[in-house]
Design a protein around this motif. Structure first.
Motif, mmCIF file in Angstrom:
data_model
loop_
_atom_site.group_PDB
_atom_site.id
_atom_site.type_symbol
_atom_site.label_atom_id
_atom_site.label_comp_id
_atom_site.label_asym_id
_atom_site.label_seq_id
_atom_site.Cartn_x
_atom_site.Cartn_y
_atom_site.Cartn_z
ATOM 1 N N ASN A 173 0.807 -1.225 0.000
ATOM 2 C CA ASN A 173 0.000 0.000 0.000
ATOM 3 C C ASN A 173 0.839 1.273 0.000
ATOM 4 O O ASN A 173 0.306 2.351 0.169
ATOM 5 N N GLN A 174 2.176 1.142 -0.149
ATOM 6 C CA GLN A 174 3.055 2.310 -0.092
ATOM 7 C C GLN A 174 3.559 2.650 -1.503
ATOM 8 O O GLN A 174 3.988 1.754 -2.234
ATOM 9 N N VAL A 175 3.533 3.952 -1.819
ATOM 10 C CA VAL A 175 4.029 4.402 -3.116
ATOM 11 C C VAL A 175 5.060 5.507 -2.864
ATOM 12 O O VAL A 175 4.786 6.462 -2.133
ATOM 13 N N LEU A 176 6.212 5.336 -3.465
ATOM 14 C CA LEU A 176 7.312 6.275 -3.243
ATOM 15 C C LEU A 176 7.571 6.988 -4.564
ATOM 16 O O LEU A 176 7.834 6.329 -5.578
ATOM 17 N N VAL A 177 7.506 8.318 -4.543
ATOM 18 C CA VAL A 177 7.599 9.070 -5.790
ATOM 19 C C VAL A 177 8.661 10.157 -5.642
ATOM 20 O O VAL A 177 8.630 10.930 -4.670
ATOM 21 N N ALA A 178 9.603 10.214 -6.588
ATOM 22 C CA ALA A 178 10.653 11.233 -6.513
ATOM 23 C C ALA A 178 10.011 12.617 -6.514
ATOM 24 O O ALA A 178 9.175 12.918 -7.370
ATOM 25 N N ALA A 179 10.388 13.455 -5.540
ATOM 26 C CA ALA A 179 9.857 14.825 -5.473
ATOM 27 C C ALA A 179 10.743 15.639 -4.554
ATOM 28 O O ALA A 179 11.286 15.120 -3.573
ATOM 29 N N SER A 180 10.877 16.927 -4.866
ATOM 30 C CA SER A 180 11.692 17.804 -4.016
ATOM 31 C C SER A 180 10.850 18.236 -2.815
ATOM 32 O O SER A 180 9.613 18.203 -2.865
ATOM 33 N N GLU B 266 10.207 21.161 -1.986
ATOM 34 C CA GLU B 266 9.327 22.266 -2.413
ATOM 35 C C GLU B 266 8.074 21.723 -3.088
ATOM 36 O O GLU B 266 6.965 22.220 -2.880
ATOM 37 N N GLN B 267 8.252 20.701 -3.915
ATOM 38 C CA GLN B 267 7.077 20.102 -4.578
ATOM 39 C C GLN B 267 6.132 19.492 -3.532
ATOM 40 O O GLN B 267 4.912 19.646 -3.625
ATOM 41 N N ILE B 268 6.703 18.824 -2.540
ATOM 42 C CA ILE B 268 5.863 18.200 -1.504
ATOM 43 C C ILE B 268 5.103 19.292 -0.735
ATOM 44 O O ILE B 268 3.906 19.149 -0.456
ATOM 45 N N ALA B 269 5.799 20.400 -0.443
ATOM 46 C CA ALA B 269 5.143 21.501 0.287
ATOM 47 C C ALA B 269 3.976 22.060 -0.530
ATOM 48 O O ALA B 269 2.916 22.391 0.013
ATOM 49 N N ARG B 270 4.143 22.121 -1.868
ATOM 50 C CA ARG B 270 3.045 22.652 -2.706
ATOM 51 C C ARG B 270 1.842 21.716 -2.678
ATOM 52 O O ARG B 270 0.691 22.156 -2.643
ATOM 53 N N VAL B 271 2.095 20.404 -2.658
ATOM 54 C CA VAL B 271 0.976 19.449 -2.575
ATOM 55 C C VAL B 271 0.239 19.638 -1.249
ATOM 56 O O VAL B 271 -1.000 19.678 -1.195
ATOM 57 N N GLN B 272 1.015 19.803 -0.183
ATOM 58 C CA GLN B 272 0.389 19.960 1.139
ATOM 59 C C GLN B 272 -0.425 21.250 1.209
ATOM 60 O O GLN B 272 -1.526 21.269 1.763
ATOM 61 N N TRP C 236 -3.092 14.932 1.520
ATOM 62 C CA TRP C 236 -1.884 15.191 2.309
ATOM 63 C C TRP C 236 -0.981 13.972 2.258
ATOM 64 O O TRP C 236 -1.449 12.832 2.383
ATOM 65 N N LEU C 237 0.289 14.219 2.024
ATOM 66 C CA LEU C 237 1.286 13.155 2.080
ATOM 67 C C LEU C 237 2.573 13.763 2.596
ATOM 68 O O LEU C 237 2.754 14.975 2.599
ATOM 69 N N GLY C 238 3.467 12.902 3.067
ATOM 70 C CA GLY C 238 4.697 13.396 3.681
ATOM 71 C C GLY C 238 5.903 13.140 2.803
ATOM 72 O O GLY C 238 5.818 12.488 1.754
ATOM 73 N N GLY C 239 7.047 13.651 3.253
ATOM 74 C CA GLY C 239 8.283 13.470 2.500
ATOM 75 C C GLY C 239 9.210 12.488 3.195
ATOM 76 O O GLY C 239 9.078 12.225 4.388
ATOM 77 N N THR C 240 10.132 11.945 2.427
ATOM 78 C CA THR C 240 11.137 11.047 2.979
ATOM 79 C C THR C 240 12.376 11.133 2.096
ATOM 80 O O THR C 240 12.375 11.851 1.090
ATOM 81 N N VAL C 241 13.415 10.419 2.497
ATOM 82 C CA VAL C 241 14.599 10.308 1.635
ATOM 83 C C VAL C 241 14.806 8.828 1.365
ATOM 84 O O VAL C 241 14.859 8.023 2.297
ATOM 85 N N ARG D 261 17.642 10.110 -2.311
ATOM 86 C CA ARG D 261 16.776 10.980 -3.130
ATOM 87 C C ARG D 261 15.562 11.433 -2.328
ATOM 88 O O ARG D 261 14.937 10.633 -1.618
ATOM 89 N N SER D 262 15.227 12.700 -2.482
ATOM 90 C CA SER D 262 14.037 13.215 -1.816
ATOM 91 C C SER D 262 12.789 12.625 -2.498
ATOM 92 O O SER D 262 12.731 12.540 -3.722
#
Ligand SMILES: Cc1ncc(COP(=O)(O)O)c(C=O)c1O
Length: 422
Positions: free
Chosen positions: A363-370, A372-378, A384-389, A393-394
């Motif tokens: 059920n987990q999907v990991l998508v390359a994103a900076s 800043e991109q994650i902040a724009r989605v939020q 809502w989704l969170g960021g990781t490394v 890679r962000s």
């Protein structure tokens, strides 16, 4: 819940200004307290109970589980013992049996109803520590750890942070685990695990980033041959066992010695609700139980024998209600639907030009994103989704864990993510 922005950023000063800052001298009417609280905290409430919250690994709360949990507060039962609440004790006894059944674990194992997988890891690893030190000729339950023989602990290089936290909590030290290399998807590489005698091995069912599940059958075989204790941190991934379509992903799980999992993630029970499961009931009780200390002889299953706490909330009501309302088929459909939605997310986002970094097997999907991109989605608030490394890679991490998420929610969310990132 369908319409409100899912988790738009808010400053703590905004929230502080809306709450009473000083405690007044005199009592207030309960209605006034609650009305004030409800309107004060509203901007800081995240719609994690709704269908488009994909942060961390967050389930929604099933209606029956939510109601049962509210009743646990209203009835105000102390789930400490049979005497303090026969209802809480027997409900946990039934829920224990059902949990073991749907997870395909030995019917003789014991389940402690704890706060979450963190405390489930600590509870299980305390039992593991005592048994493995016992094999080395040391009684840790009686004599503690000072002067104990060296104890080898091995964990996946991708073990969740709470495994190391649990090791710190039970006195073995956060740095005690030897880290075993992992596969490209983040599962423990069993070939790289070498055991030379009694030890504790911490495996994982469900890497929080990729959803990868360790080869539990092979690990169990290696551990058995060496006299090692196999612990599985299956905070969410262990629930794959409840789906006939996905069960093979956790094949061999039943051969482990202990399992930590959550009800508040994929079983969709309100927070806080984790399950500490130990194959050897006596080991579980001798690590946690109070019967021996209180010299209590009882014919009843005593809740205090399986959890670190004595007095506590009656967590079993909500677990019982969730399983009763879903039934076997509803639970399997919940797990399957979340995984299908995760695959749909991966398809839509990669068709839209984003790079999916993991094999979407759960059920987990990991998508390359900076960031800043994650902040724009939020900030957009559709989902809502969170960021990781991940491997340097962000990335954004999408976890589909709620019963109420529909295909339309996934499509709306994917469109919002693409608008904010591409
Ligand atoms: C694999 C794993 N273990 C442990 C935990 C900690 O669980 P909890 O927050 O319920 O204590 C998590 C949380 O995401 C997890 O994914």
């Amino acid at each position: 819940m369908d319409d409100r922005p899912v988790g738009v950023p808010v400053s703590p000063d905004v929230l502080r200004a809306r709450l009473a800052s000083e405690l007044q001298a005199a009592p207030l009417a309960p209605e006034q307290v609650i009305d004030e609280l409800v309107s004060a905290v509203d901007p800081g409430l995240v719609a994690s109970a709704g269908p488009r919250y994909f942060g961390f690994v967050t389930g929604q709360a099933l209606p029956a589980a939510r109601a049962a949990d509210m009743l646990a507060a209203v009835w105000d039962q102390n789930a400490f013992s049979y005497a303090s609440s026969p209802a809480a004790a027997v409900v946990e006894e039934v829920a224990e049996r059902w949990v073991l059944d749907v997870l395909g674990l030995p019917a003789t194992a014991s389940v402690g109803f704890v706060t979450g997988a963190s405390m489930a890891n600590a509870t299980c690893l305390a039992a593991a520590r005592n048994v493995v030190l016992g094999r080395l000729g040391w009684d840790a339950a009686r004599d503690g750890l000072i002067g104990a023989p060296a104890l080898r602990v091995l964990a996946s290089g991708e073990a969740h942070a709470t495994i190391h936290g649990a090791l710190r909590f039970i006195g073995l030290g956060a740095g005690s685990a030897e880290l075993v290399d992992v596969t490209p998807q983040g599962a423990l590489d069993v070939e790289r695990l070498t055991l030379d005698g009694p030890a504790i091995v911490c495996a994982q069912a469900g890497n929080v980033n990729t959803g990868a599940i360790d080869d539990l059958a092979l690990l169990a075989e290696k551990c058995r041959a060496a006299g090692a204790w196999l612990h599985v941190d299956g905070a969410f991934g262990l629930w794959a066992a409840a789906s006939p379509a996905l069960r093979q992903l956790v094949a061999g799980a039943e051969l482990a010695d202990s399992w930590a999992t959550d009800a508040h993630k994929w079983l969709n029970v309100p927070y806080d609700s984790g399950l500490a499961i130990v194959a050897d009931r006596v080991a579980h009780r001798s690590a946690m139980g109070l019967s021996a200390a209180y010299l209590i002889e009882s014919e009843h299953r005593q809740n205090y024998d399986y959890t670190p706490e004595a007095s506590r909330r009656a967590r079993g009501f909500a677990v019982y209600a969730a399983l009763r309302s879903l039934g076997r088929s509803g639970l399997a459909q919940l797990i399957d639907r979340c995984c299908a939605h995760a695959r749909l997310f991966a398809t839509l986002l990669s068709e839209g030009g984003l790079e999916v970094l993991n094999d979407v097997t759960l059920n987990q999907v990991l998508v390359a994103a900076s960031p800043e991109q994650i902040a724009r989605v939020q900030e957009d608030g559709t989902c809502w989704l969170g960021g990781t490394v991940w491997r340097g890679r962000s990335a954004m991490r999408i976890s589909v864990s709620g019963y109420g998420t529909t295909e339309d929610d996934v499509r709306r969310s994917a469109a919002a993510i693409l608008r904010a990132t591409v």
